[in-house]
Write a protein that holds these residues in place. Sequence first.
Motif, mmCIF file in Angstrom:
data_model
loop_
_atom_site.group_PDB
_atom_site.id
_atom_site.type_symbol
_atom_site.label_atom_id
_atom_site.label_comp_id
_atom_site.label_asym_id
_atom_site.label_seq_id
_atom_site.Cartn_x
_atom_site.Cartn_y
_atom_site.Cartn_z
ATOM 1 N N ALA A 140 57.994 29.382 30.279
ATOM 2 C CA ALA A 140 59.063 30.325 30.655
ATOM 3 C C ALA A 140 58.507 31.466 31.499
ATOM 4 O O ALA A 140 59.116 31.860 32.490
ATOM 5 N N GLU A 141 57.329 31.966 31.123
ATOM 6 C CA GLU A 141 56.698 33.052 31.875
ATOM 7 C C GLU A 141 56.334 32.590 33.283
ATOM 8 O O GLU A 141 56.530 33.313 34.264
ATOM 9 N N GLN A 142 55.824 31.386 33.405
ATOM 10 C CA GLN A 142 55.450 30.860 34.719
ATOM 11 C C GLN A 142 56.682 30.632 35.589
ATOM 12 O O GLN A 142 56.640 30.868 36.789
ATOM 13 N N ALA A 143 57.780 30.218 34.980
ATOM 14 C CA ALA A 143 59.008 29.956 35.729
ATOM 15 C C ALA A 143 59.624 31.254 36.270
ATOM 16 O O ALA A 143 60.228 31.258 37.342
ATOM 17 N N SER A 144 59.453 32.355 35.541
ATOM 18 C CA SER A 144 60.025 33.636 35.954
ATOM 19 C C SER A 144 59.119 34.376 36.929
ATOM 20 O O SER A 144 59.538 35.381 37.498
ATOM 21 N N ALA A 145 57.897 33.912 37.123
ATOM 22 C CA ALA A 145 56.962 34.605 38.001
ATOM 23 C C ALA A 145 57.190 34.274 39.461
ATOM 24 O O ALA A 145 57.766 33.363 39.863
#
Length: 145
Positions: A140-145
């Motif tokens: 999720a963190e990688q997708a929002s970056a």
Amino acid sequence: MTHIFVNIQTTDLERSKAFYTALGASINPQFTDENAACIVWDDNVYFMAVTEAYFATFTDKQIVPSRGQAQVLIALSRDSREDVDKAIAAGVAAGGVEPTAPKDYGFMYSRDLDDPDGNGVEFFFMEPQAVEQGPDAYVAEQASA
């Protein structure tokens, strides 16, 4: 402290020793004889490559051949994706087979290797942040970056 000893069967003990040392493991001669070889991955993880006849003395259960059968898949972590690739290349060069395509889950990269007796060993790398946060939070963190 816990040490892990995984017993794997082999039809050719010398071939198994050569295969696993080609992958970077070492042999502990104190626990190696004509029936088994102690393959050392690190201070806590060991394989005992055991001849089929000797392996059968450990249990009253039916022994299934490792080639064409799967009862367990052993997974060993590596420090990077490149180290996973190097382990597979060394294993294939030493007579192993990569039975499946590499798997890239974003947070984890893995590749499978069958040794010459058909024992399955998976080498994988997991992003350190995914280990700390859990894979869902990392993705999720990688997708929002």
